[in-house]
Design a protein around this motif. Sequence first.
Motif, PDB file in Angstrom:
ATOM      1  N   LYS A 179      40.772  31.458  28.944  1.00 25.71           N
ATOM      2  CA  LYS A 179      40.583  29.936  28.742  1.00 25.71           C
ATOM      3  C   LYS A 179      41.381  29.146  29.262  1.00 25.71           C
ATOM      4  N   HIS A 180      42.360  29.714  30.191  1.00 26.44           N
ATOM      5  CA  HIS A 180      43.390  28.948  30.633  1.00 26.44           C
ATOM      6  C   HIS A 180      43.472  28.739  32.243  1.00 26.44           C
ATOM      7  N   GLY A 181      43.952  27.905  32.830  1.00 25.42           N
ATOM      8  CA  GLY A 181      43.831  27.619  34.412  1.00 25.42           C
ATOM      9  C   GLY A 181      42.737  27.231  35.176  1.00 25.42           C
ATOM     10  N   ASP A 182      42.916  27.117  36.254  1.00 29.33           N
ATOM     11  CA  ASP A 182      41.731  26.513  37.045  1.00 29.33           C
ATOM     12  C   ASP A 182      41.535  27.397  38.393  1.00 29.33           C
ATOM     13  N   VAL A 183      42.140  28.724  38.617  1.00 30.75           N
ATOM     14  CA  VAL A 183      41.821  29.447  39.606  1.00 30.75           C
ATOM     15  C   VAL A 183      41.330  30.738  39.021  1.00 30.75           C
ATOM     16  N   LEU A 184      40.290  31.505  39.424  1.00 24.11           N
ATOM     17  CA  LEU A 184      39.865  32.581  39.097  1.00 24.11           C
ATOM     18  C   LEU A 184      40.244  33.596  40.040  1.00 24.11           C
ATOM     19  N   VAL A 185      41.041  34.741  39.553  1.00 18.78           N
ATOM     20  CA  VAL A 185      41.656  35.729  40.596  1.00 18.78           C
ATOM     21  C   VAL A 185      40.866  36.924  40.185  1.00 18.78           C
ATOM     22  N   LYS A 186      40.325  37.903  41.336  1.00 23.10           N
ATOM     23  CA  LYS A 186      40.180  39.257  41.267  1.00 23.10           C
ATOM     24  C   LYS A 186      41.304  39.870  41.294  1.00 23.10           C
ATOM     25  N   VAL A 187      41.923  40.634  40.265  1.00 20.62           N
ATOM     26  CA  VAL A 187      43.139  41.201  40.241  1.00 20.62           C
ATOM     27  C   VAL A 187      43.162  42.554  40.776  1.00 20.62           C
ATOM     28  N   ASP A 188      44.020  42.795  41.993  1.00 21.39           N
ATOM     29  CA  ASP A 188      44.176  43.934  42.343  1.00 21.39           C
ATOM     30  C   ASP A 188      45.157  45.015  41.483  1.00 21.39           C
ATOM     31  N   TYR A 189      46.436  44.307  41.471  1.00 24.95           N
ATOM     32  CA  TYR A 189      47.548  45.123  40.868  1.00 24.95           C
ATOM     33  C   TYR A 189      48.158  44.370  40.005  1.00 24.95           C
TER      34      TYR A 189
END
Length: 334
Positions: A30-40
């Motif tokens: 629900k937070h933020g404006d950048v979606l990141v595919k997390v590596d680590y």
Amino acid sequence: MSEKFNALIINQSDENFTREIQKIDKNFLKHGDVLVKVDYSSLNFKDALILKNGARLVKEFPHIPGVDFSGKVVESGNSKFKDGDEIICTGMRVGENFYGGYSQFAKVNGDFILKKPESISTRQAMVLGTAGFTALQCAFTTKQTREILLLGEKVNDVIVTGASGGVGSIAVMVLNKLGCNVTAVSGKESNYEYLKSLGANNIIKTSELDNEARPLDKGLYDGAVDTVGGNILSKVLSHIKPSGIVAACGNASSIKLNTTVMPFIIRGVKLWGIDSVNASIKRREFIWGEAAKLIDFDKLEKSIKEISLGELINVYPNMLSGKTSGRYIINVNK
Ligand SMILES: NC(=O)c1ccc[n+]([C@@H]2O[C@H](COP(=O)([O-])OP(=O)(O)OC[C@H]3O[C@@H](n4cnc5c(N)ncnc54)[C@H](OP(=O)(O)O)[C@@H]3O)[C@@H](O)[C@H]2O)c1
């Protein structure tokens, strides 16, 4: 992106806290404006406290902890980032007020993150994480603030407490690389050889410093990095030579500090607080940009344990009881 992915969710029911790997989708974030595919992601002392019971830092449950993460942008509503950018996120209350990195995808405010320098990988960024970023900040404060900013004398002899911990071990390495003669303070004899391999020239047992300090003791060190607080920080302050800087970042032993004004008014010692959470993006860019020059990742790798989100649930209590050493990184896709 509609598919489900794994996240470590902490929840509260009355006084009880649960931790589970759950399948969630993007709408959960629900937070933020950048979606990141997390590596680590990584495990810091603060993460361990949050995993236990939210540590009074988490205001709402369910919650996704993880104060650090690195990965690749997959959707961006922030003009500073585009798909494919590799980023680093540490601190900024992510994993506390905002959902964090113990998830295969994380959504974050673009003002909290920075583009990863090309000189390090997303894995190496988390080998460092908040611990490494803090250690670099501390080392620059102890050494370069005095020599460059304050135009002071050369910093040769330095002392690092909690030396085999995440922050301490990296501070030992960086200060050695900056040319200092490093004394490491550690309670774990089993880590002495490792600390020497990182660059410690001398080692002192923690128990030798864990007693009441005199207001001023023999001046032995030009500077210090303290990760433990309490008696040990008081003792370190009494052993600092004139104009030395003590970078204080932690409270692994105690939040208390019983000292006198003597080191400050007789020797001009500076007690310099380090806050990695709210450091400016400008400062972050500078410090992360220096990392590759000062960190020997091959050496550090010997102390790195790469674990999955599931394994993390079993590991964090060991950090709280002082049984861990070195760094844990979390491969969220393992
Ligand atoms: N200010 C900031 O922005 C910031 C950022 C990161 C971390 N921190 C703080 O810095 C501290 C270190 O973090 P970390 O991630 O390095 O934690 P860590 O990996 O758990 O390391 C802490 C180390 O402190 C020593 N230690 C633990 N309990 C102790 C005790 N009771 N008395 C004396 N020494 C003790 C141990 O070193 P030995 O095994 O060598 O004895 C331990 O490995 C924590 O308090 C953390 O909250 C602050």
